[in-house]
Design a protein around this motif. Structure first.
Motif, PDB file in Angstrom:
ATOM      1  N   MET A 140      -2.289   3.683  -0.013  1.00  0.00           N
ATOM      2  CA  MET A 140      -0.983   4.205  -0.391  1.00  0.00           C
ATOM      3  C   MET A 140      -0.354   3.364  -1.503  1.00  0.00           C
ATOM      4  SD  MET A 140      -0.678   6.975   1.156  1.00  0.00           S
ATOM      5  CE  MET A 140       1.005   7.389   0.776  1.00  0.00           C
ATOM      6  N   LEU A 141      -0.507   2.050  -1.443  1.00  0.00           N
ATOM      7  CA  LEU A 141       0.012   1.213  -2.526  1.00  0.00           C
ATOM      8  C   LEU A 141      -0.712   1.528  -3.834  1.00  0.00           C
ATOM      9  CD1 LEU A 141       1.889  -1.009  -3.529  1.00  0.00           C
ATOM     10  CD2 LEU A 141       0.130  -2.668  -2.886  1.00  0.00           C
ATOM     11  N   PHE A 142      -2.022   1.710  -3.775  1.00  0.00           N
ATOM     12  CA  PHE A 142      -2.803   2.079  -4.956  1.00  0.00           C
ATOM     13  C   PHE A 142      -2.267   3.381  -5.551  1.00  0.00           C
ATOM     14  CE2 PHE A 142      -6.363   4.230  -7.022  1.00  0.00           C
ATOM     15  CZ  PHE A 142      -6.868   3.229  -7.829  1.00  0.00           C
ATOM     16  N   GLN A 143      -2.025   4.387  -4.690  1.00  0.00           N
ATOM     17  CA  GLN A 143      -1.522   5.682  -5.162  1.00  0.00           C
ATOM     18  C   GLN A 143      -0.113   5.563  -5.744  1.00  0.00           C
ATOM     19  OE1 GLN A 143      -3.088   8.590  -5.479  1.00  0.00           O
ATOM     20  NE2 GLN A 143      -4.938   7.553  -4.821  1.00  0.00           N
ATOM     21  N   GLU A 144       0.728   4.771  -5.102  1.00  0.00           N
ATOM     22  CA  GLU A 144       2.091   4.599  -5.613  1.00  0.00           C
ATOM     23  C   GLU A 144       2.091   3.898  -6.966  1.00  0.00           C
ATOM     24  OE1 GLU A 144       4.253   2.617  -2.539  1.00  0.00           O
ATOM     25  OE2 GLU A 144       4.342   4.412  -1.285  1.00  0.00           O
ATOM     26  N   MET A 145       1.215   2.932  -7.149  1.00  0.00           N
ATOM     27  CA  MET A 145       1.111   2.266  -8.457  1.00  0.00           C
ATOM     28  C   MET A 145       0.583   3.233  -9.501  1.00  0.00           C
ATOM     29  SD  MET A 145      -0.378  -1.471  -7.623  1.00  0.00           S
ATOM     30  CE  MET A 145       0.525  -2.707  -6.749  1.00  0.00           C
ATOM     31  N   ARG A 146      -0.395   4.033  -9.118  1.00  0.00           N
ATOM     32  CA  ARG A 146      -0.990   4.983 -10.053  1.00  0.00           C
ATOM     33  C   ARG A 146       0.013   6.030 -10.497  1.00  0.00           C
ATOM     34  NH1 ARG A 146      -5.247   9.563  -9.313  1.00  0.00           N
ATOM     35  NH2 ARG A 146      -3.739  10.055  -7.735  1.00  0.00           N
ATOM     36  N   GLN A 147       0.892   6.455  -9.594  1.00  0.00           N
ATOM     37  CA  GLN A 147       1.872   7.485  -9.924  1.00  0.00           C
ATOM     38  C   GLN A 147       3.157   6.918 -10.510  1.00  0.00           C
ATOM     39  OE1 GLN A 147       2.442   9.871  -6.441  1.00  0.00           O
ATOM     40  NE2 GLN A 147       0.422  10.808  -6.614  1.00  0.00           N
ATOM     41  N   GLY A 148       3.242   5.603 -10.627  1.00  0.00           N
ATOM     42  CA  GLY A 148       4.418   4.999 -11.233  1.00  0.00           C
ATOM     43  C   GLY A 148       5.601   4.849 -10.297  1.00  0.00           C
ATOM     44  N   ILE A 149       5.374   5.034  -9.010  1.00  0.00           N
ATOM     45  CA  ILE A 149       6.462   4.881  -8.040  1.00  0.00           C
ATOM     46  C   ILE A 149       6.723   3.402  -7.784  1.00  0.00           C
ATOM     47  CG2 ILE A 149       7.143   5.289  -5.638  1.00  0.00           C
ATOM     48  CD1 ILE A 149       5.584   7.935  -5.821  1.00  0.00           C
ATOM     49  N   MET A 150       5.663   2.613  -7.650  1.00  0.00           N
ATOM     50  CA  MET A 150       5.796   1.184  -7.375  1.00  0.00           C
ATOM     51  C   MET A 150       5.355   0.412  -8.620  1.00  0.00           C
ATOM     52  SD  MET A 150       6.773  -0.966  -5.073  1.00  0.00           S
ATOM     53  CE  MET A 150       6.792  -0.126  -3.519  1.00  0.00           C
ATOM     54  N   THR A 151       6.321   0.002  -9.403  1.00  0.00           N
ATOM     55  CA  THR A 151       6.078  -0.773 -10.620  1.00  0.00           C
ATOM     56  C   THR A 151       7.052  -1.944 -10.632  1.00  0.00           C
ATOM     57  OG1 THR A 151       7.687   0.455 -11.939  1.00  0.00           O
ATOM     58  CG2 THR A 151       5.433   1.330 -11.886  1.00  0.00           C
ATOM     59  N   PRO A 152       6.838  -2.920 -11.510  1.00  0.00           N
ATOM     60  CA  PRO A 152       7.819  -4.017 -11.589  1.00  0.00           C
ATOM     61  C   PRO A 152       9.221  -3.516 -11.926  1.00  0.00           C
ATOM     62  CG  PRO A 152       5.835  -4.594 -12.804  1.00  0.00           C
ATOM     63  CD  PRO A 152       5.687  -3.159 -12.386  1.00  0.00           C
ATOM     64  N   GLU A 153       9.303  -2.440 -12.702  1.00  0.00           N
ATOM     65  CA  GLU A 153      10.601  -1.901 -13.097  1.00  0.00           C
ATOM     66  C   GLU A 153      11.300  -1.164 -11.953  1.00  0.00           C
ATOM     67  OE1 GLU A 153       7.723  -1.123 -14.943  1.00  0.00           O
ATOM     68  OE2 GLU A 153       8.088  -2.834 -16.267  1.00  0.00           O
ATOM     69  N   THR A 154      10.530  -0.491 -11.097  1.00  0.00           N
ATOM     70  CA  THR A 154      11.127   0.308 -10.031  1.00  0.00           C
ATOM     71  C   THR A 154      11.194  -0.416  -8.690  1.00  0.00           C
ATOM     72  OG1 THR A 154       9.010   1.301  -9.417  1.00  0.00           O
ATOM     73  CG2 THR A 154      10.342   2.454 -11.079  1.00  0.00           C
ATOM     74  N   TYR A 155      10.602  -1.592  -8.604  1.00  0.00           N
ATOM     75  CA  TYR A 155      10.521  -2.255  -7.297  1.00  0.00           C
ATOM     76  C   TYR A 155      11.890  -2.578  -6.711  1.00  0.00           C
ATOM     77  CZ  TYR A 155       9.201  -5.236  -3.453  1.00  0.00           C
ATOM     78  OH  TYR A 155       9.071  -5.762  -2.203  1.00  0.00           O
ATOM     79  N   GLU A 156      12.827  -2.968  -7.537  1.00  0.00           N
ATOM     80  CA  GLU A 156      14.156  -3.321  -7.013  1.00  0.00           C
ATOM     81  C   GLU A 156      14.823  -2.136  -6.319  1.00  0.00           C
ATOM     82  OE1 GLU A 156      15.748  -6.247  -6.634  1.00  0.00           O
ATOM     83  OE2 GLU A 156      13.838  -7.074  -7.297  1.00  0.00           O
ATOM     84  N   SER A 157      14.589  -0.928  -6.807  1.00  0.00           N
ATOM     85  CA  SER A 157      15.186   0.238  -6.158  1.00  0.00           C
ATOM     86  C   SER A 157      14.298   0.796  -5.041  1.00  0.00           C
ATOM     87  CB  SER A 157      15.458   1.328  -7.185  1.00  0.00           C
ATOM     88  OG  SER A 157      14.255   1.786  -7.747  1.00  0.00           O
ATOM     89  N   GLU A 158      13.014   0.419  -5.010  1.00  0.00           N
ATOM     90  CA  GLU A 158      12.090   0.954  -4.012  1.00  0.00           C
ATOM     91  C   GLU A 158      11.807  -0.006  -2.868  1.00  0.00           C
ATOM     92  OE1 GLU A 158      10.790   4.001  -3.824  1.00  0.00           O
ATOM     93  OE2 GLU A 158      11.752   4.626  -5.671  1.00  0.00           O
ATOM     94  N   LYS A 159      12.109  -1.291  -3.025  1.00  0.00           N
ATOM     95  CA  LYS A 159      11.744  -2.248  -1.976  1.00  0.00           C
ATOM     96  C   LYS A 159      12.523  -1.949  -0.704  1.00  0.00           C
ATOM     97  CE  LYS A 159      14.927  -5.945  -3.236  1.00  0.00           C
ATOM     98  NZ  LYS A 159      15.022  -7.320  -3.685  1.00  0.00           N
ATOM     99  N   TYR A 160      11.860  -2.209   0.419  1.00  0.00           N
ATOM    100  CA  TYR A 160      12.459  -1.916   1.706  1.00  0.00           C
ATOM    101  C   TYR A 160      11.884  -2.856   2.744  1.00  0.00           C
ATOM    102  CZ  TYR A 160      13.596   0.496   6.026  1.00  0.00           C
ATOM    103  OH  TYR A 160      14.056   0.792   7.266  1.00  0.00           O
ATOM    104  N   CYS A 161      12.737  -3.368   3.598  1.00  0.00           N
ATOM    105  CA  CYS A 161      12.307  -4.167   4.743  1.00  0.00           C
ATOM    106  C   CYS A 161      13.367  -4.024   5.814  1.00  0.00           C
ATOM    107  CB  CYS A 161      12.104  -5.624   4.357  1.00  0.00           C
ATOM    108  SG  CYS A 161      11.334  -6.572   5.665  1.00  0.00           S
ATOM    109  N   CYS A 162      12.927  -3.799   7.035  1.00  0.00           N
ATOM    110  CA  CYS A 162      13.893  -3.560   8.104  1.00  0.00           C
ATOM    111  C   CYS A 162      14.505  -4.854   8.646  1.00  0.00           C
ATOM    112  CB  CYS A 162      13.244  -2.791   9.245  1.00  0.00           C
ATOM    113  SG  CYS A 162      12.012  -3.746  10.141  1.00  0.00           S
ATOM    114  N   ILE A 163      13.905  -5.992   8.314  1.00  0.00           N
ATOM    115  CA  ILE A 163      14.462  -7.263   8.823  1.00  0.00           C
ATOM    116  C   ILE A 163      15.208  -8.016   7.758  1.00  0.00           C
ATOM    117  CG2 ILE A 163      13.067  -7.764  10.800  1.00  0.00           C
ATOM    118  CD1 ILE A 163      11.025  -9.049   9.042  1.00  0.00           C
TER     119      ILE A 163
END
Length: 163
Positions: A140-163
């Motif tokens: 899934m991480l590979f696919q997200e990187m390939r589709q441009g969902i998880m990039t250095p530019e988008t990580y701040e808006s996409e990062k998530y952690c429940c703790i």
């Protein structure tokens, strides 16, 4: 009227009118896939170092070589997750995909051969789902990187952690 477009990688995330601002897939609701991959590979490298120390005490060439090879794969996946290098995840995806396939194949063959789930097969029965979970996070991480969902530019808006 505008229509909702569903993300190809995560059908539950929408790009318009979503209640969630994220497009990235959650690792069982705990964190984003990047954190899951980095966390898992960090632990695996630590475990590999401990296994190498054990190999120094009771030498086994085949075990030593397999630990080194998988150590390199884990290191590549760790760097790939941290530096957004999708192709660094490929050796881990390939090796865990092959291991998962062989594990399922061996389980099915042993079941049809009448051996049942005893000894090492019982261990394989419990580790096969773990292989699947690890493979899922990397894929899934590979696919997200390939589709441009998880990039250095988008990580701040996409990062998530429940703790």
């Amino acid at each position: 009227l505008p229509t909702q477009e569903t993300s190809l990688i995560n059908p539950y995330a929408t790009t318009l009118g979503s209640t969630s601002p994220y497009q990235t897939t959650r690792f069982f609701g705990i964190c984003d896939m990047r954190r899951a991959v980095v966390f898992y590979n960090g632990i695996a490298i630590f475990g590999g170092v401990m296994a190498l120390v054990h190999c120094m005490v009771s030498p086994s060439r085949a075990r030593f070589i397999s630990i080194l090879v998988f150590g390199v794969f884990h290191a590549l996946a760790l760097v790939g997750g941290m530096k957004y290098k999708q192709w660094y995840l490929a050796p881990m995806i390939g090796s865990f995909g092959i291991l998962g396939f062989l594990a399922v194949l061996f389980l099915v063959v042993s079941l049809f051969a009448g051996q049942g789930f005893t000894g090492p097969w019982l261990a394989l029965f419990f580790t096969t789902p773990v292989l699947g979970v690890i493979l899922y996070a990397h894929w899934m991480l590979f696919q997200e990187m390939r589709q441009g969902i998880m990039t250095p530019e988008t990580y701040e808006s996409e990062k998530y952690c429940c703790i």
